[in-house]
Design a protein around this motif. Sequence first.
Motif, PDB file in Angstrom:
ATOM      1  N   SER A   1      20.571 -30.220  36.490  1.00 50.37           N
ATOM      2  CA  SER A   1      21.087 -31.564  36.206  1.00 50.37           C
ATOM      3  C   SER A   1      21.683 -31.640  34.810  1.00 50.37           C
ATOM      4  O   SER A   1      22.740 -32.258  34.603  1.00 50.37           O
ATOM      5  N   TRP A   2      21.036 -30.997  33.851  1.00 48.36           N
ATOM      6  CA  TRP A   2      21.560 -31.009  32.489  1.00 48.36           C
ATOM      7  C   TRP A   2      22.881 -30.254  32.406  1.00 48.36           C
ATOM      8  O   TRP A   2      23.821 -30.722  31.745  1.00 48.36           O
ATOM      9  N   ILE A   3      22.996 -29.111  33.070  1.00 47.27           N
ATOM     10  CA  ILE A   3      24.240 -28.334  33.045  1.00 47.27           C
ATOM     11  C   ILE A   3      25.386 -29.138  33.652  1.00 47.27           C
ATOM     12  O   ILE A   3      26.495 -29.191  33.102  1.00 47.27           O
ATOM     13  N   ILE A   4      25.134 -29.789  34.757  1.00 47.82           N
ATOM     14  CA  ILE A   4      26.179 -30.598  35.389  1.00 47.82           C
ATOM     15  C   ILE A   4      26.574 -31.762  34.492  1.00 47.82           C
ATOM     16  O   ILE A   4      27.759 -32.054  34.305  1.00 47.82           O
ATOM     17  N   SER A   5      25.607 -32.437  33.900  1.00 51.50           N
ATOM     18  CA  SER A   5      25.905 -33.564  33.011  1.00 51.50           C
ATOM     19  C   SER A   5      26.649 -33.108  31.757  1.00 51.50           C
ATOM     20  O   SER A   5      27.566 -33.780  31.282  1.00 51.50           O
ATOM     21  N   PHE A   6      26.266 -31.961  31.217  1.00 54.24           N
ATOM     22  CA  PHE A   6      26.903 -31.445  30.015  1.00 54.24           C
ATOM     23  C   PHE A   6      28.334 -31.002  30.303  1.00 54.24           C
ATOM     24  O   PHE A   6      29.232 -31.222  29.485  1.00 54.24           O
ATOM     25  N   ALA A   7      28.573 -30.394  31.455  1.00 56.31           N
ATOM     26  CA  ALA A   7      29.898 -29.884  31.793  1.00 56.31           C
ATOM     27  C   ALA A   7      30.842 -30.978  32.259  1.00 56.31           C
ATOM     28  O   ALA A   7      32.061 -30.776  32.270  1.00 56.31           O
ATOM     29  N   PHE A   8      30.329 -32.133  32.624  1.00 57.38           N
ATOM     30  CA  PHE A   8      31.176 -33.185  33.179  1.00 57.38           C
ATOM     31  C   PHE A   8      32.251 -33.631  32.195  1.00 57.38           C
ATOM     32  O   PHE A   8      33.416 -33.774  32.551  1.00 57.38           O
TER      33      PHE A   8
END
Length: 110
Positions: free
Chosen positions: A94-101
């Motif tokens: 979830s953090w990776i997806i939020s950071f990459a968004f």
Amino acid sequence: MVSDFCSWILLSLLLDRIVVLVLGTLLPPNISPQDLHFWNSAAPILALDGVLIFSVSFSLGMGGIPWVIMSEIFPVNVKGLAGSLVTIVNWLGSWIISFAFNFLMNWSSS
């Protein structure tokens, strides 16, 4: 269990129809270019409301299913360690997806 799933599907279809009905009655039949400034200011609020409604309804409905399945598939002697590992992987993803968004939005914007 199947009847619960079918009732959730029917309820979501009913709620979709109600939302379309309400929005269809609220929207004016002919939108002139002078009226578009209202929709430009209301669009971010409607988008935020949609995301919040989705998050709440998903959390109350199907959101807990992976956690229940995870607690059922591991044996008792590794359930604590495996549950912790699954939780860490979930939050990390979830953090990776939020950071990459933000990077993806900047990269794809025109």
